[in-house]
Scaffold this motif. Structure first.
Motif, PDB file in Angstrom:
ATOM      1  N   MET A  61       0.619  -1.257   0.151  1.00  0.00           N
ATOM      2  CA  MET A  61      -0.028  -0.375   0.300  1.00  0.00           C
ATOM      3  C   MET A  61       1.420   1.254  -0.170  1.00  0.00           C
ATOM      4  SD  MET A  61      -3.137  -0.431  -0.082  1.00  0.00           S
ATOM      5  CE  MET A  61      -4.341   1.144   0.142  1.00  0.00           C
ATOM      6  N   ILE A  62       0.553   2.510  -0.515  1.00  0.00           N
ATOM      7  CA  ILE A  62       1.380   3.467  -1.144  1.00  0.00           C
ATOM      8  C   ILE A  62       0.834   4.513  -0.208  1.00  0.00           C
ATOM      9  CG2 ILE A  62       2.085   5.243  -1.934  1.00  0.00           C
ATOM     10  CD1 ILE A  62       1.184   3.593  -4.629  1.00  0.00           C
ATOM     11  N   ASP A  63       1.188   5.210   1.316  1.00  0.00           N
ATOM     12  CA  ASP A  63       0.818   6.365   2.185  1.00  0.00           C
ATOM     13  C   ASP A  63       0.894   7.584   0.887  1.00  0.00           C
ATOM     14  OD1 ASP A  63       0.309   7.367   4.360  1.00  0.00           O
ATOM     15  OD2 ASP A  63       1.619   6.038   5.409  1.00  0.00           O
ATOM     16  N   PHE A  64      -0.044   6.925   1.087  1.00  0.00           N
ATOM     17  CA  PHE A  64      -0.213   9.228   0.051  1.00  0.00           C
ATOM     18  C   PHE A  64      -0.302  10.080   0.754  1.00  0.00           C
ATOM     19  CE2 PHE A  64      -3.699   6.282  -2.527  1.00  0.00           C
ATOM     20  CZ  PHE A  64      -2.211   5.970  -3.477  1.00  0.00           C
ATOM     21  N   LYS A  65      -0.480  10.317   2.313  1.00  0.00           N
ATOM     22  CA  LYS A  65      -0.339  10.734   3.235  1.00  0.00           C
ATOM     23  C   LYS A  65       0.688  11.317   3.483  1.00  0.00           C
ATOM     24  CE  LYS A  65      -3.868  11.751   6.369  1.00  0.00           C
ATOM     25  NZ  LYS A  65      -4.703  11.508   7.372  1.00  0.00           N
ATOM     26  N   ALA A  66       1.714  10.597   3.829  1.00  0.00           N
ATOM     27  CA  ALA A  66       2.964  10.527   3.892  1.00  0.00           C
ATOM     28  C   ALA A  66       3.383  10.774   2.829  1.00  0.00           C
ATOM     29  CB  ALA A  66       3.246   9.405   4.514  1.00  0.00           C
ATOM     30  N   LEU A  67       3.012  11.030   1.963  1.00  0.00           N
ATOM     31  CA  LEU A  67       4.068  11.177   0.652  1.00  0.00           C
ATOM     32  C   LEU A  67       3.796  12.993   0.570  1.00  0.00           C
ATOM     33  CD1 LEU A  67       3.756   7.947  -1.934  1.00  0.00           C
ATOM     34  CD2 LEU A  67       5.700   9.323  -0.974  1.00  0.00           C
ATOM     35  N   ALA A  68       2.486  13.175   0.483  1.00  0.00           N
ATOM     36  CA  ALA A  68       1.797  14.604   0.745  1.00  0.00           C
ATOM     37  C   ALA A  68       2.753  15.216   1.783  1.00  0.00           C
ATOM     38  CB  ALA A  68       0.849  14.477   0.322  1.00  0.00           C
ATOM     39  N   VAL A 105     -11.225  10.841  -0.583  1.00  0.00           N
ATOM     40  CA  VAL A 105     -10.263  11.440  -0.023  1.00  0.00           C
ATOM     41  C   VAL A 105      -9.616  10.569   1.176  1.00  0.00           C
ATOM     42  CG1 VAL A 105     -10.758  13.094   2.047  1.00  0.00           C
ATOM     43  CG2 VAL A 105     -12.045  13.063  -0.350  1.00  0.00           C
ATOM     44  N   VAL A 106      -8.702  10.521   1.247  1.00  0.00           N
ATOM     45  CA  VAL A 106      -7.053   9.899   2.125  1.00  0.00           C
ATOM     46  C   VAL A 106      -8.282   9.852   3.439  1.00  0.00           C
ATOM     47  CG1 VAL A 106      -5.635   9.050   2.954  1.00  0.00           C
ATOM     48  CG2 VAL A 106      -5.342  10.276   0.906  1.00  0.00           C
TER      49      VAL A 106
END
Length: 400
Positions: free
Chosen positions: A1-8, A310-311
């Motif tokens: 799983m890609i952690d979109f919030k962390a990347l943002a 929306v994450v």
């Protein structure tokens, strides 16, 4: 799983994310599908021209289908061997043709008799023989969006069968042209197999008729266009796609060239943007985000659908338009989409953004283009820095 919030959080937004593992899987599916015959998977650079994306595919064995001399330069810079590079496009400048010939790439794909005149003249001046293919327009309805349909006579691409035959005869008699291939491409985001098979049959018959008059072509270029899932599309399996084409080639000893772009990278990419605030106009709900049509143009240009989420939020969904800050009514990512309540700073993910996303981005409204990040074996790497205001004005001069 890609952690979109962390990347943002790490790279800020707007932001493009690409999963190189998914790109690898798509390449291997298509290569395996054509494994029963000589083949070259020639990545359509226009879909996503980041050097790291091209380089990753080159390492897997892919060639490059280019539609500008800039893309040819990118392909060479990213490590694509010159003998795997094709230069296509309906309008090539003389200097572009000359540079391609000097680089000794695999071939130039021609789209008109007038273009053949220019290539022959330039090759003569260089004392070379130009390897060419001719793009044939089989007049097949691809049943896709009219802006990405390319196989009908009403489209600007390619030549009809009789014109193609005349061009091949002329090229075969020229001291400065070497007709080595044939090409067709009926459109993008194709989800039906019959038009592809029908087009392949028409073009294969032309190759056989040329063979009968001693014009032997080495490359049978089927273009690209394989569709992906944006919403609920039923897509074509690579094996079925390959078998439909290969079944038309009986009696022909040719290398099949396939030019996928969207298929390789579309579902391997995401666009991240943050919520600025919500507003309601007489019951109409808007989620205003920091990304805009200059970052991802497809919804505005094609009214294209992209899944939006929306994450970390769910429940209480009500219809909303997801819109950006650009001063245009066409600046949106989604309309009337059921989405949960959002707050300032929430991360919104736009799916299937790996193709025709960043490459179509602009600096409209003096907005810097986003950063691009690759996920390689679970680790994130920045493969293009976010532009700054200074980048945008660097080439401008005040007229005092």
């Amino acid at each position: 799983m890609i952690d979109f919030k962390a990347l943002a959080q790490k790279y800020d937004t707007p932001l493009y994310i690409y999963d190189f593992g998914r790109i690898t899987a798509q390449y291997e599916k298509l290569k395996k599908a054509f494994s029963g015959r000589k083949s070259l998977i020639s990545y359509a650079v226009k879909a996503n021209s980041n050097l790291s994306v091209i380089g990753h595919l080159a390492e897997l064995g892919a060639g490059a289908d280019c539609v500008s001399i800039g893309e040819v330069r990118r392909a060479l810079m990213a490590g694509v061997p010159k003998y795997k590079i094709i230069f296509s496009g309906v309008g090539k400048r003389d200097d572009e043709i000359e540079e391609a010939l000097k680089n000794d790439i695999l071939l130039l794909n021609l789209e008109s008799e007038a273009e053949m005149d220019r290539v022959e003249a330039i090759a003569r001046n260089l004392g070379q023989k130009a390897r060419i293919s001719i793009r044939v327009n089989p007049n097949i309805d691809p049943k896709t969006h009219p802006y990405i349909s390319t196989g009908l006579h009403e489209n600007k691409f390619g030549v009809d069968i009789e014109t193609a035959k005349r061009m091949y005869i002329r090229a075969n008699q020229s001291d400065h042209l070497d007709p080595v291939g044939i090409h067709f491409h009926i459109g993008s985001q194709l989800t039906e197999l019959d038009p592809i098979k029908e087009a392949s049959m028409i073009v294969a018959d032309l190759v056989r008729s040329l063979l009968a008059i001693k014009i032997e072509l080495k490359f049978f270029d089927v273009g690209g266009g394989l569709g992906i899932v944006y919403d609920k599309e039923t897509t074509i399996e690579p094996y079925d796609y390959a078998q439909a084409i290969l079944g038309t080639l009986h009696g022909l000893d040719v290398t099949v060239i396939c030019e996928p772009g969207r298929f390789m990278v579309g579902n391997a990419g995401w666009f991240l943007t943050r919520v600025l605030y919500e507003k309601v106009n007489e019951g109409k709900r808007f989620i205003v985000v920091d990304g805009a049509m200059n970052d991802l143009l497809r919804p505005s240009l094609y009214d294209a659908y992209h899944k939006v989420e929306v994450v970390g939020k769910s429940g209480g969904e009500t219809p909303a338009d997801v819109v950006g800050p650009v001063c245009e009514s066409g600046d949106f990512f989604a309309k009337n989409r059921p989405l949960p309540p959002t707050e300032h700073g929430d991360v919104v993910v736009v799916h299937s953004a790996g193709a025709y996303g960043f490459v179509m981005a602009s600096n409209y409204n003096t907005r810097p283009r986003p950063a691009e990040v690759a996920i390689v074996e679970g680790k994130d790497r920045c493969i293009r820095q976010r532009e700054t205001f200074e980048d945008l004005v660097r080439l401008e001069k005040m007229c005092l």
